[in-house]
Design a protein around this motif. Sequence first.
Motif, PDB file in Angstrom:
ATOM      1  N   PHE A   1      90.931  45.292  41.525  1.00  0.00           N
ATOM      2  CA  PHE A   1      91.725  44.134  41.924  1.00  0.00           C
ATOM      3  C   PHE A   1      90.844  42.928  42.224  1.00  0.00           C
ATOM      4  O   PHE A   1      91.139  41.809  41.803  1.00  0.00           O
ATOM      5  CB  PHE A   1      92.569  44.509  43.151  1.00  0.00           C
ATOM      6  CG  PHE A   1      93.343  43.371  43.750  1.00  0.00           C
ATOM      7  CD1 PHE A   1      94.502  42.907  43.146  1.00  0.00           C
ATOM      8  CD2 PHE A   1      92.926  42.775  44.925  1.00  0.00           C
ATOM      9  CE1 PHE A   1      95.225  41.860  43.701  1.00  0.00           C
ATOM     10  CE2 PHE A   1      93.632  41.734  45.489  1.00  0.00           C
ATOM     11  CZ  PHE A   1      94.782  41.278  44.878  1.00  0.00           C
ATOM     12  N   GLU A   2      89.764  43.136  42.941  1.00  0.00           N
ATOM     13  CA  GLU A   2      88.907  42.026  43.323  1.00  0.00           C
ATOM     14  C   GLU A   2      88.301  41.330  42.107  1.00  0.00           C
ATOM     15  O   GLU A   2      88.177  40.101  42.064  1.00  0.00           O
ATOM     16  CB  GLU A   2      87.785  42.523  44.241  1.00  0.00           C
ATOM     17  CG  GLU A   2      88.267  42.986  45.600  1.00  0.00           C
ATOM     18  CD  GLU A   2      87.174  43.704  46.369  1.00  0.00           C
ATOM     19  OE1 GLU A   2      86.723  43.154  47.384  1.00  0.00           O
ATOM     20  OE2 GLU A   2      86.770  44.804  45.949  1.00  0.00           O
ATOM     21  N   TYR A   3      87.906  42.117  41.128  1.00  0.00           N
ATOM     22  CA  TYR A   3      87.256  41.550  39.953  1.00  0.00           C
ATOM     23  C   TYR A   3      88.249  40.959  38.957  1.00  0.00           C
ATOM     24  O   TYR A   3      87.995  39.895  38.372  1.00  0.00           O
ATOM     25  CB  TYR A   3      86.417  42.627  39.248  1.00  0.00           C
ATOM     26  CG  TYR A   3      85.172  43.041  39.996  1.00  0.00           C
ATOM     27  CD1 TYR A   3      83.990  42.312  39.881  1.00  0.00           C
ATOM     28  CD2 TYR A   3      85.167  44.168  40.808  1.00  0.00           C
ATOM     29  CE1 TYR A   3      82.843  42.692  40.560  1.00  0.00           C
ATOM     30  CE2 TYR A   3      84.024  44.567  41.483  1.00  0.00           C
ATOM     31  CZ  TYR A   3      82.871  43.824  41.358  1.00  0.00           C
ATOM     32  OH  TYR A   3      81.731  44.204  42.030  1.00  0.00           O
ATOM     33  N   LEU A   4      89.368  41.641  38.715  1.00  0.00           N
ATOM     34  CA  LEU A   4      90.205  41.326  37.558  1.00  0.00           C
ATOM     35  C   LEU A   4      91.529  40.657  37.872  1.00  0.00           C
ATOM     36  O   LEU A   4      92.179  40.157  36.956  1.00  0.00           O
ATOM     37  CB  LEU A   4      90.467  42.614  36.754  1.00  0.00           C
ATOM     38  CG  LEU A   4      89.229  43.285  36.163  1.00  0.00           C
ATOM     39  CD1 LEU A   4      89.619  44.521  35.368  1.00  0.00           C
ATOM     40  CD2 LEU A   4      88.454  42.324  35.275  1.00  0.00           C
ATOM     41  N   MET A   5      91.964  40.635  39.129  1.00  0.00           N
ATOM     42  CA  MET A   5      93.226  39.947  39.410  1.00  0.00           C
ATOM     43  C   MET A   5      93.169  38.472  39.014  1.00  0.00           C
ATOM     44  O   MET A   5      94.113  37.971  38.381  1.00  0.00           O
ATOM     45  CB  MET A   5      93.608  40.094  40.881  1.00  0.00           C
ATOM     46  CG  MET A   5      95.016  39.574  41.195  1.00  0.00           C
ATOM     47  SD  MET A   5      95.150  37.778  41.328  1.00  0.00           S
ATOM     48  CE  MET A   5      94.428  37.474  42.927  1.00  0.00           C
ATOM     49  N   PRO A   6      92.097  37.725  39.323  1.00  0.00           N
ATOM     50  CA  PRO A   6      92.064  36.319  38.880  1.00  0.00           C
ATOM     51  C   PRO A   6      92.160  36.162  37.369  1.00  0.00           C
ATOM     52  O   PRO A   6      92.648  35.140  36.883  1.00  0.00           O
ATOM     53  CB  PRO A   6      90.713  35.821  39.414  1.00  0.00           C
ATOM     54  CG  PRO A   6      90.414  36.706  40.578  1.00  0.00           C
ATOM     55  CD  PRO A   6      90.944  38.048  40.182  1.00  0.00           C
ATOM     56  N   ALA A   7      91.701  37.177  36.609  1.00  0.00           N
ATOM     57  CA  ALA A   7      91.736  37.087  35.147  1.00  0.00           C
ATOM     58  C   ALA A   7      93.149  37.098  34.594  1.00  0.00           C
ATOM     59  O   ALA A   7      93.337  36.871  33.398  1.00  0.00           O
ATOM     60  CB  ALA A   7      90.927  38.239  34.540  1.00  0.00           C
ATOM     61  N   LEU A   8      94.153  37.345  35.418  1.00  0.00           N
ATOM     62  CA  LEU A   8      95.530  37.252  34.948  1.00  0.00           C
ATOM     63  C   LEU A   8      95.854  35.841  34.474  1.00  0.00           C
ATOM     64  O   LEU A   8      96.626  35.651  33.525  1.00  0.00           O
ATOM     65  CB  LEU A   8      96.500  37.664  36.058  1.00  0.00           C
ATOM     66  CG  LEU A   8      96.466  39.137  36.478  1.00  0.00           C
ATOM     67  CD1 LEU A   8      97.343  39.360  37.696  1.00  0.00           C
ATOM     68  CD2 LEU A   8      96.896  40.044  35.335  1.00  0.00           C
ATOM     69  N   VAL A   9      95.260  34.847  35.127  1.00  0.00           N
ATOM     70  CA  VAL A   9      95.520  33.455  34.735  1.00  0.00           C
ATOM     71  C   VAL A   9      94.245  32.643  34.558  1.00  0.00           C
ATOM     72  O   VAL A   9      94.284  31.537  34.023  1.00  0.00           O
ATOM     73  CB  VAL A   9      96.434  32.752  35.770  1.00  0.00           C
ATOM     74  CG1 VAL A   9      97.811  33.382  35.797  1.00  0.00           C
ATOM     75  CG2 VAL A   9      95.812  32.768  37.157  1.00  0.00           C
ATOM     76  N   MET A  10      93.126  33.164  35.022  1.00  0.00           N
ATOM     77  CA  MET A  10      91.880  32.393  35.012  1.00  0.00           C
ATOM     78  C   MET A  10      90.917  32.960  33.976  1.00  0.00           C
ATOM     79  O   MET A  10      90.635  34.161  33.980  1.00  0.00           O
ATOM     80  CB  MET A  10      91.233  32.427  36.400  1.00  0.00           C
ATOM     81  CG  MET A  10      90.154  31.386  36.594  1.00  0.00           C
ATOM     82  SD  MET A  10      89.693  31.237  38.342  1.00  0.00           S
ATOM     83  CE  MET A  10      88.664  32.675  38.548  1.00  0.00           C
TER      84      MET A  10
ATOM     85  N   GLN B   1      97.010  37.753  23.332  1.00  0.00           N
ATOM     86  CA  GLN B   1      95.745  37.012  23.322  1.00  0.00           C
ATOM     87  C   GLN B   1      95.600  36.067  24.523  1.00  0.00           C
ATOM     88  O   GLN B   1      95.289  34.885  24.382  1.00  0.00           O
ATOM     89  CB  GLN B   1      95.593  36.205  22.019  1.00  0.00           C
ATOM     90  CG  GLN B   1      95.441  37.057  20.760  1.00  0.00           C
ATOM     91  CD  GLN B   1      96.739  37.710  20.311  1.00  0.00           C
ATOM     92  OE1 GLN B   1      97.772  37.043  20.236  1.00  0.00           O
ATOM     93  NE2 GLN B   1      96.708  39.000  20.025  1.00  0.00           N
ATOM     94  N   GLY B   2      95.854  36.589  25.714  1.00  0.00           N
ATOM     95  CA  GLY B   2      95.647  35.821  26.942  1.00  0.00           C
ATOM     96  C   GLY B   2      96.617  34.668  27.114  1.00  0.00           C
ATOM     97  O   GLY B   2      96.214  33.570  27.526  1.00  0.00           O
ATOM     98  N   VAL B   3      97.898  34.897  26.854  1.00  0.00           N
ATOM     99  CA  VAL B   3      98.873  33.806  26.873  1.00  0.00           C
ATOM    100  C   VAL B   3      98.983  33.154  28.242  1.00  0.00           C
ATOM    101  O   VAL B   3      99.082  31.921  28.354  1.00  0.00           O
ATOM    102  CB  VAL B   3     100.255  34.326  26.400  1.00  0.00           C
ATOM    103  CG1 VAL B   3     100.770  35.453  27.296  1.00  0.00           C
ATOM    104  CG2 VAL B   3     101.271  33.195  26.345  1.00  0.00           C
ATOM    105  N   MET B   4      98.950  33.937  29.330  1.00  0.00           N
ATOM    106  CA  MET B   4      99.087  33.354  30.665  1.00  0.00           C
ATOM    107  C   MET B   4      97.848  32.547  31.043  1.00  0.00           C
ATOM    108  O   MET B   4      97.954  31.515  31.719  1.00  0.00           O
ATOM    109  CB  MET B   4      99.350  34.447  31.703  1.00  0.00           C
ATOM    110  CG  MET B   4     100.641  35.226  31.471  1.00  0.00           C
ATOM    111  SD  MET B   4     102.103  34.164  31.391  1.00  0.00           S
ATOM    112  CE  MET B   4     102.170  33.525  33.053  1.00  0.00           C
ATOM    113  N   ARG B   5      96.690  32.995  30.605  1.00  0.00           N
ATOM    114  CA  ARG B   5      95.472  32.216  30.862  1.00  0.00           C
ATOM    115  C   ARG B   5      95.519  30.888  30.098  1.00  0.00           C
ATOM    116  O   ARG B   5      95.099  29.852  30.623  1.00  0.00           O
ATOM    117  CB  ARG B   5      94.242  33.023  30.474  1.00  0.00           C
ATOM    118  CG  ARG B   5      93.971  34.210  31.379  1.00  0.00           C
ATOM    119  CD  ARG B   5      92.589  34.790  31.135  1.00  0.00           C
ATOM    120  NE  ARG B   5      92.510  35.403  29.812  1.00  0.00           N
ATOM    121  CZ  ARG B   5      92.767  36.677  29.566  1.00  0.00           C
ATOM    122  NH1 ARG B   5      93.134  37.474  30.562  1.00  0.00           N
ATOM    123  NH2 ARG B   5      92.670  37.178  28.348  1.00  0.00           N
ATOM    124  N   SER B   6      96.014  30.928  28.873  1.00  0.00           N
ATOM    125  CA  SER B   6      96.113  29.693  28.085  1.00  0.00           C
ATOM    126  C   SER B   6      97.037  28.690  28.764  1.00  0.00           C
ATOM    127  O   SER B   6      96.742  27.485  28.816  1.00  0.00           O
ATOM    128  CB  SER B   6      96.619  30.006  26.675  1.00  0.00           C
ATOM    129  OG  SER B   6      95.716  30.863  25.989  1.00  0.00           O
TER     130      SER B   6
END
Length: 489
Positions: free
Chosen positions: A181-190, A333-338
């Motif tokens: 969670f600490e490492y990858l939760m921000p990767a949901l949008v960042m 392909q990372g739609v939420m990050r885009s």
Amino acid sequence: MTLQLATASRLAQLTPSLNKLAANALLLGKEICAVSERKGEKHNEEIGEQTAAQHSLVFYLQAVVDGLAEHQFDKAASPTQQLQLQQRLAQLAAQARTLAMAMEFTFLLNTERNLLAIGYNVSDNQLDHSCYDLLASEARLASLFAIAKGDISSKHWFRLGRSTTPVADGVALLSWSGSMFEYLMPALVMSAPANSLLEQSNRLIVRQHIRYARQLQVPWGISESAFNARDVALNYQYSNFGVPGLGLKRGLAQNVVIAPYATALAAMVNAPAAHDNFNTLQQLGMLGSYGFYEALDYTRTRRPEQSGPVLIASVMAHHQGMTLIALANTLHQGVMRSRFHREPMIKACELLLQERPPARAAHVVPQAEELSTANNAIKNEPLTERHLDPAAGGTPQSHILSNGRYSVMLTATGGGYSHWCGLAISRWREDSSCDPWGSYILLRDRASGARWSPTLQPLDLQQSTAAKQQFSAVFSEDDCRVLAANKQI
């Protein structure tokens, strides 16, 4: 492996056929359920499980039919209806933006440390003394957003700790608990740009999670979750768990709790490995009607003797939400990050995410006991303790506790001293025969005049009630307990 997704135009062409197939499958499923219920008069357990599975199938088929019907309704909507829908969505987007921009992060800023406090204590009317001070933390998403809004300076980003820890394939940022969670939760949008410090850490910690689980012969994916302990209302308790060697928190090897949402987060980094792990979790009975259950608790002290892991049969909405977004990112392909990075204020801060791994970094090597990850972690043996008799003869038995700055040395008889950063707080002299030096608490009965102490020292056994007392001392890794019994006290 490349996943081909149907375009909107192709999906529109297939919708009538899909709708017909789904409707037929739904009717067939209902017929099967009716037959099974008639046969289930025997109340056979196996028949009951089959019937439950069939009802679940009918539920999902109905959801497919409803979804296709809504899709056709939207397609057939008049221009006026489409305009109304667009206006409603625009209003929701404007409301979400207003809520986001109204958050005031300056309120949580510790100006002396230039870090965000973990909270605000209303009863004391002050910020919590603890702060989020690590880059490998879920809080870095709040840090980036606060900088983008202009609430705090970009200098705050560089106050976040960047200590690294060695792993098999390189070095990764150190977190507090070593959780996914600490490492990858921000990767949901960042985003984490390729070959950046964040991208390298995310990639390596997923490998480390897989490697650690392989050593324990369990599925992988450890993160904060509910575990096999309940309060008086029978609610599952919740805590943070992680992989030893990736976190600063002590005792990580004492718990093994596998959370499926951690696998979903890791799918954004290693989709094939996540797919295989989901299959393993499904074979262990973790897949329910509403998705994967909360966790599997392998910790020996929290499961019955000679039994397998304990299934935490609950479903948490925020973990299911993270799972859905992570899988959407994986498949699209990372739609939420885009979408997040299309915001101009976020694009203006993207340079912060481009930070490369340092050529020379301060490595933090975890303690040896944290790296012992064989089956001892599954057994979860209790912390090492020493039970001592303070009245026993011989050399005084001592114990040292320290957080690196403040240190305390205690003996079984109650003697000892304390230091702060090398400065003596209390006086002490080494005496291996009498052990009389230390700081003590003395008690006196005002009615009888009797006096005693909760430790063997400093009272003389021949001239006080200490001879009538019973003393014991327990030294463990994280504390020291000295016990005394005097009559009814």
